[in-house]
Design a protein around this motif. Structure first.
Motif, PDB file in Angstrom:
ATOM      1  N   LYS A   2       0.837  -1.171   0.085  1.00 52.34           N
ATOM      2  CA  LYS A   2      -0.199  -0.067  -0.086  1.00 52.34           C
ATOM      3  C   LYS A   2       0.986   1.252  -0.165  1.00 52.34           C
ATOM      4  O   LYS A   2       1.735   1.601   1.109  1.00 52.34           O
ATOM      5  CB  LYS A   2      -0.866   0.317   1.160  1.00 52.34           C
ATOM      6  N   GLU A  56      -1.186  -0.848  -4.470  1.00 48.11           N
ATOM      7  CA  GLU A  56      -2.059  -0.002  -4.577  1.00 48.11           C
ATOM      8  C   GLU A  56      -1.731   1.328  -4.243  1.00 48.11           C
ATOM      9  O   GLU A  56      -0.880   1.694  -3.231  1.00 48.11           O
ATOM     10  CB  GLU A  56      -3.453  -0.330  -3.642  1.00 48.11           C
ATOM     11  N   THR A  58      -2.627   5.414  -3.541  1.00 44.49           N
ATOM     12  CA  THR A  58      -3.679   6.205  -3.045  1.00 44.49           C
ATOM     13  C   THR A  58      -2.819   7.609  -2.992  1.00 44.49           C
ATOM     14  O   THR A  58      -1.854   7.608  -2.115  1.00 44.49           O
ATOM     15  CB  THR A  58      -4.157   5.903  -1.711  1.00 44.49           C
ATOM     16  N   TYR A 110      -0.937   1.631   5.218  1.00 48.36           N
ATOM     17  CA  TYR A 110       0.273   1.881   4.201  1.00 48.36           C
ATOM     18  C   TYR A 110       1.423   1.234   4.699  1.00 48.36           C
ATOM     19  O   TYR A 110       1.675   0.830   5.786  1.00 48.36           O
ATOM     20  CB  TYR A 110       0.325   3.375   4.604  1.00 48.36           C
TER      21      TYR A 110
END
Ligand SMILES: Cc1cc2nc3c(=O)[nH]c(=O)nc-3n(C[C@H](O)[C@H](O)[C@H](O)COP(=O)(O)OP(=O)(O)OC[C@H]3O[C@@H](n4cnc5c(N)ncnc54)[C@H](O)[C@@H]3O)c2cc1C
Ligand SMILES: Nc1ncnc2c1ncn2[C@@H]1O[C@H](COP(=O)(O)O)[C@@H](O)[C@H]1O
Lengths: 257, 325
Positions: A2, A56, A58, A110
């Motif tokens: 993340k 991913e 973000t 994260y």
């Protein structure tokens, strides 16, 4: 993996700065861009995800509704999701911004947080570091190279008169310096896709903060514009003659050599 | 109540940074106005010998923290030691040079102490007993005056070359502190230093810079020759850096270094707004460019419209003669 990227929307580097009737920086009519250092951060996040083969990305920003443009640009480059915290019409300083970012991030998963080392508008190279401090994770600033493996980040960072290689355990905050990479341009396909990617919009209340908790420590007193620099002397003559005269003026008139 | 004007005595390889002397000189004035002590905080390995040089600039007290673990700067190590000291002694003001290290340390210390930090300041004044700082924002296209009215210490990083270092010798009291370095999460694996006889770009009094007009990396030699005569640093525009003629550490501008020299000589640089952002606070600007319409002439104090390959070598020769006198 993340990956979070803190991203700020800033004035275009060409923007002309004027003061409004209240003596503050006029924001109307100024074209806005993604902070150039944050572009490096977004690019690095995308490369990390590509290299790891999974993950991913973000992108998170604190700003007004128009900040969606910068977030969409990151989505068009390839980020997966965006989060916008619009604090409304309140005065913020770096402490406030970092407090908001850290609060949002603390509710997320994260492994690594990327940002720019500095925002080019009123930025001061402290928001990312403050976020790391609040989250109690290490920070490495001004990185020009990054490798991530086995729960560790190994980064090359700029220091005065050279560079150093620093290893930190993850999660960590790393801030981008120019030279880290060449950011990609969003493709047409990317731009189309970005329209359908999730953009979460939050208020301070959604984040779980009250205005009192983000009261700025630093207060702006007044703004001003610099005196325009006056164009000086053009020294006439053939190169040799002009160079000789320049040397004399620097010594005798300007007294700088 | 918080009392004391503190200055971070940044050192590298046993040498105090020039900006520290500038901060002490100006800090002395502020300390006298506010009736507070001027203190320096010195961290490192075997650095006690540097106290004398700090005394030259009027410091009342030096806190010295020596340890093997502080030989090289690490964000955590230095933050831990400095915040502990500040918590114990409660200074009202903590100033650092706006260097790579100063900036890095200041952000962490400010957040751990939950105080305000104004960075890259180019002015400091006492107004009604409060310190007010001036900072350039929007790449020097505007200024803001700001203060930190309540939280303490007030923290600021100051751009090198903002204040003048003025000797005011004093024998400072020294306070040895045994540090608790704590847990350092940043492990330094390697340090590469470019050995250079030249001053640091951000600290240099004189900078000679080259742009796309230099035509190739080999031609930077003529700028180096001029720099040698002047004891100057060498800078570059982004066009020159992006072309691979100079490393990014030499780039001046919005996405490079911000410099404030006494003299800036721009050779073959057009003067794009992003370049001006990094050098418009130079006291004297010289432009050498063959295009008389070039934007750089709008900000230059002295300009020569001509071929830099003809002008620069002659300028070097002339200055060599003049400075030898
Ligand atoms: C987000 C962003 C950030 C940027 N950040 C920076 C930055 O930090 N620093 C920076 O510098 N730029 C930056 N730029 C780039 C900037 O816009 C300009 O492109 C760049 O400064 C141009 O460099 P230059 O003046 O060397 O080249 P040019 O604009 O190509 O100018 C070259 C000049 O050399 C002159 N010349 C050529 N030959 C000779 C000769 N023989 N003798 C004399 N003169 C000669 C020409 O007349 C011309 O004026 C940035 C741009 C963006 C979009
Ligand atoms: N409003 C914001 N929203 C999201 N990230 C931010 C914001 N302000 C600063 N940052 C991050 O912190 C970095 C340093 O900003 P600054 O301290 O303002 O110079 C930026 O490059 C961003 O990565």
């Amino acid at each position: 993996m993340k990956i979070l990227v803190c991203l700020k929307q800033t004035f275009d580097t060409e923007a002309k700065i004027v003061l409004d009737e209240n003596g503050k920086i006029e924001r109307q009519g100024v074209s806005l861009i993604m902070n150039p250092y944050d572009e490096f951060a977004v690019e690095e996040a995308l490369r990390l995800k590509e290299n790891q083969g999974e993950g991913e990305v973000t992108v998170i920003s604190v700003g007004g509704q128009q900040t969606q443009d910068a977030l969409r640009q990151a989505l068009a480059m390839g980020a997966d999701k965006a989060v916008l915290v619009d604090p409304g019409d309140v005065e913020l300083d770096e402490y406030s911004t970092a407090t908001i970012l850290a609060k949002v991030i603390s509710g997320m998963e994260y492994d690594i947080i990327l940002g720019g080392f500095r925002a080019i508008d009123d930025g001061s190279a402290q928001v990312a570091g403050r976020v790391a401090e609040i989250l109690n994770i290490p920070v490495v600033n001004m990185i020009t190279k990054l490798e991530v493996a086995d729960g560790k980040a190994v980064a090359t960072r700029e220091i005065e008169g050279g560079s150093e290689v620093v290893e930190v355990p993850l999660p960590a905050v790393l801030t981008a310096q120019k030279g880290l990479n060449e950011p990609r341009y969003p493709s047409m396909k990317g731009i189309m896709k970005a329209k359908k990617k999730p953009m979460q919009k939050m208020t301070l209340a959604d984040v779980g903060l009250e205005e009192g908790q983000i009261a700025p420590k630093v207060k702006a007193i007044s703004f001003s514009l610099p005196e325009p620099r006056k164009a000086g002397k053009i020294i006439p003559g053939e190169p040799a003659e002009a160079a000789r005269e320049l040397a004399r003026l620097l010594r005798e008139e300007a007294k700088v050599v | 109540m918080a009392k004391g004007i503190w200055v971070f005595a940044e050192q590298r390889e046993g040498q105090i940074k020039k900006v520290v002397f500038e901060l002490l000189s100006e800090g002395r004035k502020v300390a006298d106005q506010l009736g507070e002590e001027l203190c320096a905080v010195l961290l490192g390995k075997d650095v006690a010998g540097l106290v004398d040089s700090l005394g030259e600039y009027g410091v009342d007290k030096v806190y010295i923290t020596e340890s093997d673990g502080l030989e090289n700067y690490t964000t955590d190590g230095y933050t831990n030691v400095v915040t502990d000291l500040i918590k114990e002694h409660q200074p009202s003001v903590f100033l650092l040079g706006c260097t790579i290290t100063g900036r890095d340390l200041a952000a962490q210390v400010a957040q751990r102490l939950e105080t305000g930090l104004m960075t890259d300041c180019t002015g400091m004044e006492v107004v009604d007993g409060q310190l007010v700082f001036t900072r350039p924002i929007y790449a020097g296209k505007a200024f803001v005056k700001a203060s930190c009215p309540e939280a303490r210490p007030v923290m600021a990083t100051i751009r090198p070359n903002t204040f003048t270092a003025e000797a005011k010798p004093k024998t400072p009291e020294t306070v040895k502190v045994t540090p608790d370095i704590g847990n350092i999460r940043q492990v330094i694996k390697d340090i590469v230093r470019q050995v250079s006889e030249r001053p640091e770009l951000t600290e240099a009094d004189i900078i000679v810079s080259g742009g796309r007009g230099m035509k190739g990396p080999e031609n930077f030699k003529i700028l180096e020759e001029l720099a040698d005569v002047l004891g100057a640093a060498v800078g570059a525009s982004r066009a020159a850096v992006d072309a691979g003629w100079a490393p990014h550490s030499m780039q001046v501008g919005q996405t490079g270094k911000t410099v404030s020299p006494v003299l800036y000589i721009a050779c073959g640089i057009s003067g794009a707004i992003q370049h001006l952002a990094g050098m418009s606070s130079a006291k004297c600007i010289v432009a050498i460019n063959k295009d008389e319409e070039a934007n750089i002439f709008k900000v230059a104090d002295y300009g020569i419209v001509g071929d830099l390959f003809e002008v620069v070598p002659i300028l070097t020769e002339e200055l060599k003669k003049l400075t030898a006198q």
